[in-house]
Design a protein around this motif. Structure first.
Motif, PDB file in Angstrom:
ATOM      1  N   GLY A  37       0.801  -1.233   0.000  1.00  0.00           N
ATOM      2  CA  GLY A  37       0.000   0.000   0.000  1.00  0.00           C
ATOM      3  C   GLY A  37       0.826   1.272   0.000  1.00  0.00           C
ATOM      4  N   PRO A 126      11.142  -7.143   1.624  1.00  0.00           N
ATOM      5  CA  PRO A 126      11.321  -6.585   2.968  1.00  0.00           C
ATOM      6  C   PRO A 126      12.710  -6.778   3.570  1.00  0.00           C
ATOM      7  N   THR A 176       3.572  -8.177   6.387  1.00  0.00           N
ATOM      8  CA  THR A 176       4.668  -7.204   6.508  1.00  0.00           C
ATOM      9  C   THR A 176       4.203  -5.927   7.210  1.00  0.00           C
TER      10      THR A 176
END
Ligand SMILES: Nc1ncnc2c1ncn2[C@@H]1O[C@H](COP(=O)(O)OS(=O)(=O)O)[C@@H](OP(=O)(O)O)[C@H]1O
Ligand SMILES: Nc1ncnc2c1ncn2[C@@H]1O[C@H](COP(=O)(O)OP(=O)(O)O)[C@@H](O)[C@H]1O
Length: 218
Positions: A37, A126, A176
């Motif tokens: 996002g 990540p 995440t």
């Protein structure tokens, strides 16, 4: 090799420089990283469109075209490839599956770059070590790490797929930023504050960087 007609076979190899001269720009990988996002796909696609309009050759690799194909989840492979294949080669979101996801994407992006394209990738990616490993497979200046630095509160507020809500409710484990790590880059080529600027303005920041590095002319 000579034959009786004295005709010599030449291995023609089109070099990276030949391709760049033909296209009028260098090949590179623009590696967007950030939370779900944060705006990675939106900025990458806006940038892709702008580069295309300028006459440059770019392409986008993101979850939609990679996690449905090359890096499909076990569940997606089960029907077509069987249980054993799906378990061995399907990729989910464990640390080791994310590592392999990023390794494969890095390898594909490098092939695109070597073919003279500006390859844009939009994955959370990540783990710092996974991104750095991809960087090491490329030439100096070829890997451009772009940190899409959007506070988690904004990402969670956007929540276009409702995944943060599910993660908060415990319906998705290992999400995440909620119960799985995100390691921000320590020294990215660019940091974009996507919470406070339009995708258009952010894509322009990347274009200015590409011009300054003479990856594209202008
Ligand atoms: N557990 C978990 N954690 C994070 N994200 C999840 C998870 N499960 C599904 N999703 C959805 O998958 C998208 C992220 O896929 P990526 O391939 O970019 O992830 S990674 O780089 O391997 O970490 C991500 O999409 P984006 O929102 O586009 O980033 C999510 O929609
Ligand atoms: N710079 C921005 N400003 C405002 N909204 C944005 C911006 N970038 C993305 N968005 C919106 O945020 C949501 C998530 O963007 P997306 O590109 O899908 O993120 P990611 O690929 O990082 O998961 C989408 O609804 C998108 O329209």
């Amino acid at each position: 090799m000579m034959n009786e007609m004295n005709v010599t076979w030449h291995e023609h190899q089109v070099s990276r420089g030949d391709r760049e001269a033909m296209k009028g720009h260098k090949g590179c990988v623009i590696w967007f990283t950030g939370l779900s996002g944060s705006g990675k796909s939106t900025i990458a696609n806006t940038l892709d469109h702008k580069l295309h309009e300028l006459g440059f050759h770019s392409t986008v690799l993101d979850g939609d075209n990679v996690r449905h194909g090359l890096n499909a989840a076990p569940g997606m492979l089960r029907d077509t490839h069987g249980d054993e294949f799906a378990e061995r080669f399907g990729l989910g979101f464990s640390a080791i599956d994310r590592e392999e996801n990023i390794r494969r994407i890095g390898a594909v992006a490098e092939l695109f770059s070597a073919a003279g394209l500006i390859a844009l990738t939009a994955f959370i990616s990540p783990y710092r070590v996974d991104r750095d490993r991809v960087r090491k497979t490329m030439r100096e200046g070829e890997f451009i790490e772009v940190f899409v630095d959007t506070p988690i509160e904004i990402c969670e507020d956007r929540d276009p797929k409702g995944l943060y809500k599910k993660a908060r409710a415990g319906e998705i484990k290992g999400f995440t930023g909620i119960d799985d790590p995100y390691e921000a880059p320590l020294n990215p080529e660019l940091t974009l504050s996507s919470g406070h600027a339009s995708p258009d303005a952010l894509a322009d920041e990347v274009i200015a960087f590409l011009r300054a590095r003479q990856i594209i002319p202008g």
